[in-house]
Write a protein that holds these residues in place. Structure first.
Motif, PDB file in Angstrom:
ATOM      1  N   ALA A 137      92.155 -21.547   8.688  1.00  0.00           N
ATOM      2  CA  ALA A 137      93.526 -21.144   8.413  1.00  0.00           C
ATOM      3  C   ALA A 137      94.479 -22.329   8.382  1.00  0.00           C
ATOM      4  CB  ALA A 137      93.988 -20.118   9.456  1.00  0.00           C
ATOM      5  N   MET A 138      94.269 -23.300   9.269  1.00  0.00           N
ATOM      6  CA  MET A 138      95.179 -24.443   9.323  1.00  0.00           C
ATOM      7  C   MET A 138      95.167 -25.262   8.037  1.00  0.00           C
ATOM      8  SD  MET A 138      96.951 -24.317  11.995  1.00  0.00           S
ATOM      9  CE  MET A 138      97.709 -25.927  11.776  1.00  0.00           C
ATOM     10  N   SER A 139      94.061 -25.252   7.317  1.00  0.00           N
ATOM     11  CA  SER A 139      93.995 -26.043   6.088  1.00  0.00           C
ATOM     12  C   SER A 139      94.914 -25.471   4.998  1.00  0.00           C
ATOM     13  CB  SER A 139      92.547 -26.111   5.576  1.00  0.00           C
ATOM     14  OG  SER A 139      92.068 -24.827   5.240  1.00  0.00           O
ATOM     15  N   LEU A 140      95.241 -24.186   5.113  1.00  0.00           N
ATOM     16  CA  LEU A 140      96.146 -23.586   4.134  1.00  0.00           C
ATOM     17  C   LEU A 140      97.549 -24.172   4.222  1.00  0.00           C
ATOM     18  CD1 LEU A 140      95.279 -19.771   4.258  1.00  0.00           C
ATOM     19  CD2 LEU A 140      94.956 -21.323   2.331  1.00  0.00           C
ATOM     20  N   TYR A 141      97.931 -24.585   5.416  1.00  0.00           N
ATOM     21  CA  TYR A 141      99.295 -25.072   5.628  1.00  0.00           C
ATOM     22  C   TYR A 141      99.570 -26.385   4.906  1.00  0.00           C
ATOM     23  CZ  TYR A 141      99.965 -21.402   9.077  1.00  0.00           C
ATOM     24  OH  TYR A 141     100.094 -20.165   9.688  1.00  0.00           O
ATOM     25  N   HIS A 142      98.521 -27.072   4.457  1.00  0.00           N
ATOM     26  CA  HIS A 142      98.719 -28.285   3.664  1.00  0.00           C
ATOM     27  C   HIS A 142      99.211 -27.939   2.259  1.00  0.00           C
ATOM     28  CE1 HIS A 142      96.995 -30.956   6.647  1.00  0.00           C
ATOM     29  NE2 HIS A 142      95.935 -30.172   6.747  1.00  0.00           N
ATOM     30  N   HIS A 143      98.978 -26.703   1.839  1.00  0.00           N
ATOM     31  CA  HIS A 143      99.332 -26.269   0.488  1.00  0.00           C
ATOM     32  C   HIS A 143     100.429 -25.212   0.474  1.00  0.00           C
ATOM     33  CE1 HIS A 143      95.727 -28.406  -0.899  1.00  0.00           C
ATOM     34  NE2 HIS A 143      95.105 -27.855   0.138  1.00  0.00           N
ATOM     35  N   LEU A 144     100.498 -24.409   1.511  1.00  0.00           N
ATOM     36  CA  LEU A 144     101.486 -23.331   1.614  1.00  0.00           C
ATOM     37  C   LEU A 144     102.080 -23.348   3.019  1.00  0.00           C
ATOM     38  CD1 LEU A 144      99.254 -20.636  -0.092  1.00  0.00           C
ATOM     39  CD2 LEU A 144     101.327 -21.619  -1.102  1.00  0.00           C
ATOM     40  N   PRO A 145     103.373 -23.654   3.160  1.00  0.00           N
ATOM     41  CA  PRO A 145     103.987 -23.790   4.486  1.00  0.00           C
ATOM     42  C   PRO A 145     104.248 -22.449   5.180  1.00  0.00           C
ATOM     43  CG  PRO A 145     105.628 -24.116   2.781  1.00  0.00           C
ATOM     44  CD  PRO A 145     104.317 -23.970   2.074  1.00  0.00           C
ATOM     45  N   GLY A 146     103.201 -21.817   5.646  1.00  0.00           N
ATOM     46  CA  GLY A 146     103.357 -20.583   6.399  1.00  0.00           C
ATOM     47  C   GLY A 146     103.466 -19.352   5.521  1.00  0.00           C
ATOM     48  N   LYS A 147     103.667 -18.211   6.165  1.00  0.00           N
ATOM     49  CA  LYS A 147     103.690 -16.935   5.450  1.00  0.00           C
ATOM     50  C   LYS A 147     104.824 -16.875   4.423  1.00  0.00           C
ATOM     51  CE  LYS A 147     102.377 -12.633   4.712  1.00  0.00           C
ATOM     52  NZ  LYS A 147     102.349 -11.603   5.746  1.00  0.00           N
ATOM     53  N   GLU A 148     106.005 -17.386   4.785  1.00  0.00           N
ATOM     54  CA  GLU A 148     107.115 -17.355   3.834  1.00  0.00           C
ATOM     55  C   GLU A 148     106.817 -18.222   2.614  1.00  0.00           C
ATOM     56  OE1 GLU A 148     109.930 -15.376   3.956  1.00  0.00           O
ATOM     57  OE2 GLU A 148     108.654 -14.475   5.500  1.00  0.00           O
ATOM     58  N   GLY A 149     106.202 -19.366   2.843  1.00  0.00           N
ATOM     59  CA  GLY A 149     105.809 -20.220   1.729  1.00  0.00           C
ATOM     60  C   GLY A 149     104.770 -19.541   0.854  1.00  0.00           C
ATOM     61  N   LEU A 150     103.885 -18.782   1.478  1.00  0.00           N
ATOM     62  CA  LEU A 150     102.870 -18.032   0.738  1.00  0.00           C
ATOM     63  C   LEU A 150     103.530 -16.966  -0.137  1.00  0.00           C
ATOM     64  CD1 LEU A 150     100.012 -17.099   0.053  1.00  0.00           C
ATOM     65  CD2 LEU A 150      99.943 -15.899   2.258  1.00  0.00           C
ATOM     66  N   LEU A 151     104.502 -16.240   0.421  1.00  0.00           N
ATOM     67  CA  LEU A 151     105.187 -15.194  -0.346  1.00  0.00           C
ATOM     68  C   LEU A 151     105.993 -15.789  -1.505  1.00  0.00           C
ATOM     69  CD1 LEU A 151     106.405 -12.829   2.528  1.00  0.00           C
ATOM     70  CD2 LEU A 151     104.378 -12.594   1.075  1.00  0.00           C
ATOM     71  N   ASP A 152     106.655 -16.921  -1.244  1.00  0.00           N
ATOM     72  CA  ASP A 152     107.366 -17.597  -2.334  1.00  0.00           C
ATOM     73  C   ASP A 152     106.383 -18.038  -3.414  1.00  0.00           C
ATOM     74  OD1 ASP A 152     109.900 -17.330  -1.225  1.00  0.00           O
ATOM     75  OD2 ASP A 152     109.849 -19.281  -0.235  1.00  0.00           O
ATOM     76  N   GLY A 153     105.209 -18.476  -2.999  1.00  0.00           N
ATOM     77  CA  GLY A 153     104.193 -18.887  -3.954  1.00  0.00           C
ATOM     78  C   GLY A 153     103.704 -17.724  -4.804  1.00  0.00           C
ATOM     79  N   LEU A 154     103.570 -16.552  -4.190  1.00  0.00           N
ATOM     80  CA  LEU A 154     103.167 -15.363  -4.935  1.00  0.00           C
ATOM     81  C   LEU A 154     104.206 -15.018  -6.003  1.00  0.00           C
ATOM     82  CD1 LEU A 154     101.764 -12.894  -2.233  1.00  0.00           C
ATOM     83  CD2 LEU A 154     100.482 -14.161  -3.953  1.00  0.00           C
TER      84      LEU A 154
END
Length: 242
Positions: A44-61
């Motif tokens: 899971a921690m490796s995702l944070y290099h590309h998406l800064p947390g859940k909010e960053g993930l939602l913005d990415g979506l």
């Protein structure tokens, strides 16, 4: 010993593609950083290099969905090259709706974000270009964007969505309609007359394909009348960038 299969490197695009697949299959509630990492076969921690947390993930979506809309709409309008403004915009908006029907969770996510996705500006630039090319002034084109609202992105925004995402109890619904008929006869009659065909694709409580296309045509009719009443468009050359 056989050669070990090389794992595809983790990237933002790969993570977002996996997130979209997960939400399409199981809904937004299933999306967590831990669950996404498991689907990708990474920590899971490796995702944070590309998406800064859940909010960053939602913005990415949201960014990914807007990019998908833009691509689909551009292809639709290119296929209609030479057509009038109405045909081109109709195909553009219906292409956007196809994307929304593919990702029915996207309308709620788009309307919940507090920032405007960067890709939206380019998308609306294309809509404006089509309107100006169709003889509209910038003033009427601006008002058209307000009138289109979320239809330009492929869905009708609803303030209230009673029972959204819940299974319908047929007996309870029938009882509720009967009670509604006694208190609010006109609303009850309207609801009864507008029960959606099961084959009519829908995104919300009152956002069926039939209603979507009806509203588009109604808006296009009104815009055409406004353009013709205003006479030849007084077009302004867009300001040069500073």
């Amino acid at each position: 010993m056989g050669a070990r299969k090389r794992r595809e490197p983790l990237s933002r695009d790969r993570a977002l593609a996996a997130a979209i697949a997960l939400v399409d299959a199981e809904g937004m509630a299933a999306l967590t950083m831990r669950r996404l990492a498991a689907a990708l076969g990474v920590e899971a921690m490796s995702l944070y290099h590309h998406l800064p947390g859940k909010e960053g993930l939602l913005d990415g979506l949201v960014d990914a969905v807007v990019a998908e809309i833009t691509t689909a709409a551009t292809q639709a309008e290119t296929a209609a090259a030479g057509g009038d403004w109405r045909t081109r915009l109709r195909l553009r908006f219906l292409a956007a709706r196809t994307v929304m029907l593919r990702h029915p969770w996207a309308p709620a996510l788009l309307t919940a974000r507090s920032t405007i996705p960067a890709g939206v500006y380019g998308y609306y630039e294309g809509i404006l270009a089509t309107l100006i090319d169709g003889g509209f002034s910038y003033r009427i084109a601006h008002r058209a964007l307000h009138a289109f609202g979320s239809l330009a992105l492929g869905f009708a925004q609803e303030v209230f969505q009673p029972g959204a995402g819940e299974e319908v109890d047929a007996e309870a619904a029938e009882a509720e309609l009967a009670e509604l008929s006694a208190r609010l006869p006109h609303l009850a009659a309207m609801v009864a007359a507008e029960l959606h065909d099961a084959t009519d694709p829908t995104l919300g409580w009152c956002d069926s394909q039939t209603e979507f296309e009806f509203t588009l045509d109604l808006l296009f009719d009104g815009l055409e009348q406004a353009r013709d009443a205003a006479g030849p468009a007084h077009r302004k050359t867009p300001a040069a960038p500073l």
